[in-house]
Design an enzyme around this catalytic site. Structure first.
Site, PDB file in Angstrom:
ATOM      1  N   HIS A   1       0.790  -1.231   0.000  1.00  0.00           N
ATOM      2  CA  HIS A   1       0.000   0.000   0.000  1.00  0.00           C
ATOM      3  C   HIS A   1       0.823   1.283   0.000  1.00  0.00           C
ATOM      4  O   HIS A   1       0.300   2.359  -0.164  1.00  0.00           O
ATOM      5  CB  HIS A   1      -0.955   0.033   1.188  1.00  0.00           C
ATOM      6  CG  HIS A   1      -0.304   0.440   2.467  1.00  0.00           C
ATOM      7  ND1 HIS A   1       0.384  -0.443   3.256  1.00  0.00           N
ATOM      8  CD2 HIS A   1      -0.204   1.643   3.081  1.00  0.00           C
ATOM      9  CE1 HIS A   1       0.859   0.202   4.296  1.00  0.00           C
ATOM     10  NE2 HIS A   1       0.523   1.471   4.233  1.00  0.00           N
TER      11      HIS A   1
HETATM   12  C1  UD1 Z   1      -1.701   5.979   5.899  1.00  0.00           C
HETATM   13  C2  UD1 Z   1      -0.396   6.410   6.565  1.00  0.00           C
HETATM   14  C3  UD1 Z   1       0.572   5.235   6.599  1.00  0.00           C
HETATM   15  C4  UD1 Z   1      -0.063   3.961   7.136  1.00  0.00           C
HETATM   16  C5  UD1 Z   1      -1.339   3.686   6.340  1.00  0.00           C
HETATM   17  C6  UD1 Z   1      -2.038   2.431   6.821  1.00  0.00           C
HETATM   18  C7  UD1 Z   1       0.099   8.790   6.188  1.00  0.00           C
HETATM   19  C8  UD1 Z   1       0.961   9.747   5.492  1.00  0.00           C
HETATM   20  N1  UD1 Z   1       0.257   7.486   5.850  1.00  0.00           N
HETATM   21  O1  UD1 Z   1      -1.435   5.799   4.532  1.00  0.00           O
HETATM   22  O2  UD1 Z   1       1.656   5.585   7.447  1.00  0.00           O
HETATM   23  O3  UD1 Z   1       0.829   2.873   6.965  1.00  0.00           O
HETATM   24  O4  UD1 Z   1      -2.199   4.805   6.475  1.00  0.00           O
HETATM   25  O5  UD1 Z   1      -3.070   2.047   5.990  1.00  0.00           O
HETATM   26  O6  UD1 Z   1      -0.700   9.179   7.009  1.00  0.00           O
HETATM   27  N2  UD1 Z   1      -8.504   5.690   0.943  1.00  0.00           N
HETATM   28  C9  UD1 Z   1      -9.760   5.161   0.715  1.00  0.00           C
HETATM   29  N3  UD1 Z   1     -10.476   4.729   1.782  1.00  0.00           N
HETATM   30  C10 UD1 Z   1     -10.021   4.837   3.052  1.00  0.00           C
HETATM   31  C11 UD1 Z   1      -8.751   5.385   3.269  1.00  0.00           C
HETATM   32  C12 UD1 Z   1      -8.000   5.786   2.198  1.00  0.00           C
HETATM   33  O7  UD1 Z   1     -10.213   5.036  -0.420  1.00  0.00           O
HETATM   34  O8  UD1 Z   1     -10.720   4.433   3.991  1.00  0.00           O
HETATM   35  C13 UD1 Z   1      -7.695   6.116  -0.195  1.00  0.00           C
HETATM   36  C14 UD1 Z   1      -7.594   7.623  -0.262  1.00  0.00           C
HETATM   37  O9  UD1 Z   1      -8.525   8.149  -1.110  1.00  0.00           O
HETATM   38  C15 UD1 Z   1      -6.185   7.874  -0.747  1.00  0.00           C
HETATM   39  C16 UD1 Z   1      -5.444   6.626  -0.367  1.00  0.00           C
HETATM   40  O10 UD1 Z   1      -6.388   5.646   0.015  1.00  0.00           O
HETATM   41  O11 UD1 Z   1      -6.148   8.006  -2.132  1.00  0.00           O
HETATM   42  C17 UD1 Z   1      -4.449   6.853   0.696  1.00  0.00           C
HETATM   43  O12 UD1 Z   1      -5.004   7.316   1.915  1.00  0.00           O
HETATM   44  P1  UD1 Z   1      -4.127   8.200   2.929  1.00  0.00           P
HETATM   45  O13 UD1 Z   1      -5.015   8.784   3.927  1.00  0.00           O
HETATM   46  O14 UD1 Z   1      -3.242   9.083   2.138  1.00  0.00           O
HETATM   47  O15 UD1 Z   1      -3.189   7.243   3.698  1.00  0.00           O
HETATM   48  P2  UD1 Z   1      -2.648   5.790   3.506  1.00  0.00           P
HETATM   49  O16 UD1 Z   1      -1.995   5.527   2.217  1.00  0.00           O
HETATM   50  O17 UD1 Z   1      -3.701   4.847   3.906  1.00  0.00           O
END
Ligand code: UD1
Length: 393
Positions: free
Chosen positions: A229
């Protein structure tokens, strides 16, 4: 002075900031011990920033792990780092001003961690950073910026490993022998890992309640588990394709199913690659199974049944260790350096060749010794003892 006495003699009021999946898991361990053993001394208000909002990334963890309902849900969701973090700081500041806690607890290294640490420290509320001191020494990772900043503005720092303590020391954050601890006289403690507390606590429950191994027809059969991820492996689709190519080859060469539960970030890229018809997602004899994100109980069961675990997640690397499984780390560096130096984990980055080689090596000769690097499963109790018996204001 008045405040010191208040803390020592009265209830300690904590505001806990969570937002992302690994934080719900860590918070579950501390909240459980507050509820069972420290409810006379500590009250906790949970603030969910909304960073992870899909039910499969959030609600299911609260339900399964009996985490108290958040007192506040800021509903912030995804955006650029600046906008996401900025909105969180604003929302958390409002909650702190209203609730007037004695301390703010933040976990790990996400944008929710950074926002909680900045909002609280600017209001001169002590920050309690759990999972302090970890470093990848790669500032391209947003998490590295978040954890360095959180550590430097915290009053109490709890590190799960001795390497974490060393890292803090090297940055000039040294345990002040004499309390009271403060922003400028930080208290640094080695407490073990909350995730180990949880693995011990939930493993039996998971074996009884999760049907994932039966549902996927894996019970008693050899299989491999993988998760991907990190932005470095997903936003750059050539890295994701390289990892998928390795997983395909491994499943074909070994005949073992490879189970890949998908983070929503990865799902979005996979959908795009599918539309492009990339060969990595269409190998005919492959047993690569892409499934939606799973609950914690399902994950524990998958981890405990897997022969080898491949991951770029920090938490899953450790859970592999707790389950005594070898781990192939799909990154070029890790904060959990002990796992690599023990030989029970290998760093491969996204290189197809290295991933295949490391996985086959571990299948052929699985490591046997997993000494207790991450404490004794009592991290939450250790942290609460410090919070309730030392002066930190
Ligand atoms: C975050 C943390 C990371 C952790 C991870 C665990 C930061 C910078 N990174 O990354 O340290 O290892 O969580 O999962 O805070 N999204 C969805 N649904 C959700 C959540 C996210 O669709 O419920 C999508 C968002 O639209 C986005 C992507 O996933 O495009 C990433 O979400 P983001 O909040 O940036 O953090 P993670 O990559 O999950």
């Amino acid at each position: 002075m008045f405040l010191i006495l208040l803390i020592l003699n009265d209830m300690i009021k904590l505001v806990t900031i969570v937002g992302a999946r690994p934080q719900f898991i860590k918070a579950a361990a501390l909240s459980r011990v507050i509820r069972d053993e420290f409810s006379h001394a500590v009250t906790e208000i949970i603030v969910h920033t909304g960073q992870h909002y899909d039910p499969s990334m959030s609600d299911v963890f609260f339900r399964e792990m009996q985490i108290p309902e958040p007192g506040y849900n800021l509903g912030i969701g995804s955006d650029t780092h600046g906008i996401q973090t900025g909105k969180m700081i604003e929302g958390i500041e409002e909650v702190i001003l209203k609730e007037k806690p004695h301390g703010v607890v933040v976990y790990g290294d996400t944008n929710s961690t950074l926002a909680g640490a900045l909002a609280a420290s600017k209001l001169h509320i002590p920050v309690i950073h759990i999972e302090a001191g970890l470093r990848s020494f790669n500032k391209q990772m947003p998490e590295e910026i978040n954890r360095i900043t959180a550590d430097h503005v915290s009053t109490l720092l709890f590190s799960p490993t001795t390497t974490g303590l060393e890292n803090l020391k090297n940055e000039g954050i040294i345990h002040s022998e004499e309390p009271p601890y403060s922003f400028d006289r930080q208290g640094v403690f080695h407490c073990g890992d909350l995730m180990y507390d949880n693995t011990l606590f939930f493993s039996k429950m998971a074996a009884e309640s999760s049907s994932i191994l039966t549902d996927l027809d894996l019970k008693g059969k050899p299989f491999i588990l993988a998760t991907v991820h990190r932005p470095a492996n997903t936003d750059d689709s050539s890295n994701l394709r390289s990892i998928l190519a390795a997983l395909n080859t491994i499943s074909i060469e070994t005949g073992f199913p490879v189970i890949l539960p998908l983070h929503p970030r990865t799902t979005a890229i996979v959908e795009r690659l599918k539309a492009e018809n990339v060969p990595e997602l269409n190998a005919p004899s492959s047993q690569l199974h892409l499934i939606p994100a799973v609950s914690f109980m399902d994950m524990l069961n998958l981890e405990s049944g897997a022969r080898v675990i491949l991951t770029d997640s920090g938490g899953v690397q450790k859970e592999a260790w707790f389950m005594e499984k070898p781990v192939v780390v799909l990154r070029n560096e890790t904060e959990w350096v002990e796992i690599i130096s023990s030989g029970n984990g290998s760093l491969t980055g996204a290189s197809t060749e290295k991933i295949i080689q490391a996985t086959l090596k571990y299948l052929e000769a699985p490591p046997q010794h997993f000494p207790p690097l991450f404490g004794n499963g009592q991290a939450a109790r250790e942290i609460l003892k410090v919070l309730t018996t030392t002066r930190w204001m």
